[in-house]
Enzyme design. Structure first.
Site, PDB file in Angstrom:
ATOM      1  N   GLU A 248      43.725  32.028  43.401  1.00 14.72           N
ATOM      2  CA  GLU A 248      42.941  33.261  43.217  1.00 14.72           C
ATOM      3  C   GLU A 248      42.511  33.803  44.572  1.00 14.72           C
ATOM      4  OE1 GLU A 248      39.611  33.044  40.314  1.00 14.72           O
ATOM      5  OE2 GLU A 248      38.489  34.325  41.698  1.00 14.72           O
TER       6      GLU A 248
ATOM      7  N   GLU B 261      37.108  26.626  40.501  1.00 17.49           N
ATOM      8  CA  GLU B 261      35.919  26.690  41.356  1.00 17.49           C
ATOM      9  C   GLU B 261      34.705  25.831  40.993  1.00 17.49           C
ATOM     10  OE1 GLU B 261      34.905  30.735  42.267  1.00 17.49           O
ATOM     11  OE2 GLU B 261      36.909  31.152  43.025  1.00 17.49           O
TER      12      GLU B 261
HETATM   13  C1  IDC Z   1      34.234  37.682  38.090  1.00 22.78           C
HETATM   14  C2  IDC Z   1      34.787  38.979  37.532  1.00 22.78           C
HETATM   15  C3  IDC Z   1      33.664  39.789  36.953  1.00 22.78           C
HETATM   16  C4  IDC Z   1      32.926  38.940  35.929  1.00 22.78           C
HETATM   17  C5  IDC Z   1      32.481  37.630  36.533  1.00 22.78           C
HETATM   18  C6  IDC Z   1      31.857  36.729  35.476  1.00 22.78           C
HETATM   19  O1  IDC Z   1      35.445  39.691  38.567  1.00 22.78           O
HETATM   20  O2  IDC Z   1      34.133  40.971  36.337  1.00 22.78           O
HETATM   21  O3  IDC Z   1      31.781  39.662  35.473  1.00 22.78           O
HETATM   22  O4  IDC Z   1      33.582  36.950  37.103  1.00 22.78           O
HETATM   23  O5  IDC Z   1      31.383  35.565  36.028  1.00 22.78           O
HETATM   24  C7  IDC Z   1      35.514  34.058  41.470  1.00 22.78           C
HETATM   25  C8  IDC Z   1      35.736  33.575  40.091  1.00 22.78           C
HETATM   26  C9  IDC Z   1      35.998  34.734  39.147  1.00 22.78           C
HETATM   27  C10 IDC Z   1      35.105  35.928  39.491  1.00 22.78           C
HETATM   28  C11 IDC Z   1      35.521  36.424  40.874  1.00 22.78           C
HETATM   29  C12 IDC Z   1      34.756  37.666  41.340  1.00 22.78           C
HETATM   30  O6  IDC Z   1      36.770  32.624  39.978  1.00 22.78           O
HETATM   31  O7  IDC Z   1      35.760  34.284  37.843  1.00 22.78           O
HETATM   32  O8  IDC Z   1      35.347  36.928  38.536  1.00 22.78           O
HETATM   33  N1  IDC Z   1      35.353  35.344  41.821  1.00 22.78           N
HETATM   34  O9  IDC Z   1      33.393  37.398  41.442  1.00 22.78           O
HETATM   35  N2  IDC Z   1      35.407  33.308  42.544  1.00 22.78           N
HETATM   36  C13 IDC Z   1      35.142  34.110  43.609  1.00 22.78           C
HETATM   37  C14 IDC Z   1      35.115  35.411  43.161  1.00 22.78           C
END
Ligand code: IDC
Length: 420
Positions: free
Chosen positions: A323, A185
Site C-alpha cells: 500500500e 499495519e
Molecule cells: C483510510 C481511508 C479512509 C478511511 C480510513 C478508515 O483512506 O477513507 O476513512 O482508512 O480508517 C493506511 C491504512 C488505510 C487508510 C490509509 C489512509 O492502511 O486503511 O485508509 N492509510 O489513511 N495506512 C496509512 C494510510
C-alpha cells in the site's frame, strides 16, 4: 517523530470524523460455501500475468516467478468495501487489467470499522468473488486482512483471523494467483485502544515485532498447511511490521519500538528474529507527503529519513509495498508526485539489495479524498477511467512499469534518490 505521530494522529482522527460513503450497498452474488480446493478450476488466460509468472517464490531478497526470475508486481488496492462496494466488479477489474495495466489487485478487507465483523459470511463471499474474478482474468490478488483500528492483530476483535485464513487457504490451495497479507499495519498499544494518544503506550504495551511474530507463527502454518495438503508450493505471505508497516526491520534489531523517540538510523543491537518460513515478505507502506526525507530536529536536517533507512533495509529483507499513497498519511491533502517518484524509482532496483519491490496504490475508488484514483461518482457510472490527479499519475506509472510505455513525465530521473 513528533511530526510522524501528529500525522498519524490526524490519520486516526480521520477514521472518526471523515467517513464519506461511496457506492451503493448492493448484495453480493455467488455464495461460496464450499471449503474444497478450487485451484484446479483456474485456467489463467494465455499471456495473462499469472500465466506468465506462475506460482511465485522468494529467492534471497527477491520475489520471483516460477522460473526463478525476478518479478515486480504493480497494481492497485481496493478501498474498504463497506464504503465502495460498487467499485469492485468483474468489469472494473477487467478495466484495471486492460486500461490500467495492473497485474495485481489488493483486496483490502477491513475487519473492524464496519467491515468483516459486521457480517463475516457476506464478506467471505465478497472476498471469494473477487479472488475468482482476478483468477479468471489472470492477475494476482492479495487477500488483505485489513487490521487498522485497533492496531494489534492479536486483539480479540480479530479473533476470527485463523478461521478466515483456514477457509480461504483451503478453498484456494494451489491457486497460483493468491497472495496473503495476514495483517495490515500493526500499530498502537496492545491492551488499550488509545488511538488518540498512541505515544502513551509503554514499551511493554506496544505492538512490537514480537507480538506480530507470535501472531504470524500461528497463521502462516494454517495457510502453508492448506498448500501442503494439495502438494502445492507455499504461497507468498506478506507480514505487517510495527508502527503502520514502517519499522520494517524490527526483526533484525533489538529495542525498535514505536514511541522510542529514536531516529530511524540510530544504531541498535542486532538480532535475528526473522520468521522461519519460506516465501515470507515484510510489509512496507508509505504516503509520500508524510514519509520521506524526514525533518529538522535538534539541529539535524534529516531526522527520521525514511529514504536512507529503506534503501538499506532493502539490502536485508524481502519487502512488499502492499500500500502506498501519493498524499498524506491520512489519505488526503495535495499529492506529492516527486517524492512518490523517489520511492518508486527506489523500488526499481535503486536500493542496497537491488530489489525490485512490488507495489499497490491506495486506492482504486471514487471516495471523496485525494488518494482515490477515481473522481467521486465514477463507480456508479461505471466510468473506470475518470481519474483524479493521483489516479492519472498512477495510471501513467503502471503504463511505464507494466505496459512498457515511454513516458518521461513520471518516474523522472531527476527524482532518483542518491544514498549519502
Ligand atoms: C483510510 C481511508 C479512509 C478511511 C480510513 C478508515 O483512506 O477513507 O476513512 O482508512 O480508517 C493506511 C491504512 C488505510 C487508510 C490509509 C489512509 O492502511 O486503511 O485508509 N492509510 O489513511 N495506512 C496509512 C494510510
Amino acid at each position: 517523530m513528533r511530526k510522524l505521530i501528529i500525522g498519524t494522529m490526524v490519520a486516526l482522527m480521520a477514521v472518526f470524523f471523515v467517513l464519506p460513503s461511496c457506492g451503493s450497498k448492493k448484495g453480493t452474488e455467488n455464495a461460496a460455501d464450499s471449503v474444497n480446493a478450487v485451484a484446479g478450476k483456474f485456467k489463467y488466460p494465455a499471456n495473462s500475468p499469472v500465466a506468465k509468472y506462475g506460482a511465485l517464490q522468494v529467492k534471497n531478497l527477491q520475489l520471483c516467478g516460477k522460473d526463478g526470475n525476478p518479478v515486480q508486481l504493480a497494481g492497485m488496492s481496493t478501498m474498504g468495501w463497506q464504503w465502495c462496494k460498487e467499485c469492485y466488479t468483474k468489469e472494473s477489474v477487467a478495466a484495471m487489467l486492460n486500461d490500467w495495466n495492473v497485474n495485481i489487485l489488493r483486496l483490502a478487507m477491513y475487519v473492524e470499522e464496519g467491515g468483516y465483523n459486521t457480517n463475516p459470511a457476506e464478506y467471505r463471499d465478497m472476498m471469494c468473488n473477487l479472488i475468482d474474478i482476478c483468477g479468471e482474468l489472470g492477475i494476482y490478488c492479495i487477500v488483505d486482512w485489513h487490521v487498522l483500528t485497533p492496531g494489534n492483530p492479536k486483539n480479540e476483535k480479530y479473533a476470527d483471523a485463523e478461521n478466515f485464513f483456514r477457509f480461504i487457504a483451503n478453498k484456494y490451495a494451489g491457486a497460483d494467483h493468491v497472495i496473503y497479507e495476514i495483517c495490515n499495519e500493526p500499530n498502537n498499544c496492545q491492551a488499550k485502544d488509545n488511538a488518540e494518544k498512541p505515544w502513551e503506550c509503554t514499551r511493554e504495551e506496544n505492538v512490537t515485532w514480537d507480538v506480530i511474530a507470535d501472531y504470524a507463527n500461528k497463521i502462516i502454518p494454517v495457510i502453508y498447511g492448506a498448500a501442503d495438503s494439495v502438494n502445492s508450493t507455499h504461497p507468498i505471505v506478506i507480514v505487517g511490521t510495527p508502527q503502520w508497516d514502517q519499522l520494517v526491520d524490527a526483526c533484525l534489531k533489538e529495542g525498535m519500538y514505536q514511541g522510542n523517540e529514536k531516529d530511524l538510523n540510530d544504531p541498535l543491537p542486532a538480532r535475528d528474529s526473522r520468521l522461519k518460513f519460506d516465501n515470507v515478505m515484510y510489509a512496507f507502506h508509505f504516503y509520500a507527503k508524510s514519509h520521506n526525507e524526514g525533518f529538522e530536529k535538534d539541529g539535524k536536517s534529516n531526522y527520521y529519513d525514511m529514504y536512507s533507512y529503506m534503501y538499506d533495509v532493502l539490502g536485508k529483507l524481502p519487502v512488499f509495498c502492499s500500500e502506498f499513497g501519493t498524499v498524506e498519511a491520512h489519505g488526503s491533502g495535495a499529492p506529492d508526485f516527486d517524492r512518490t517518484d523517489k520511492w518508486l524509482i527506489m523500488f526499481d532496483g535503486n536500493n542496497a539489495g537491488k530489489q525490485k519491490v512490488s507495489f499497490c496504490n491506495w486506492s482504486f475508488s471514487d471516495k471523496d479524498e485525494t488518494s482515490a484514483a477515481l473522481k467521486v461518482g465514477s463507480c456508479a457510472k461505471g466510468d473506470w477511467n475518470a481519474t483524479t490527479p493521483s489516479g492519472e499519475y498512477v495510471k501513467k506509472v503502471l503504463s511505464v512499469v507494466n505496459g512498457g510505455v515511454k513516458d518521461s513525465s513520471v518516474l523522472k530521473d531527476s527524482n532518483k534518490y542518491v544514498r549519502k
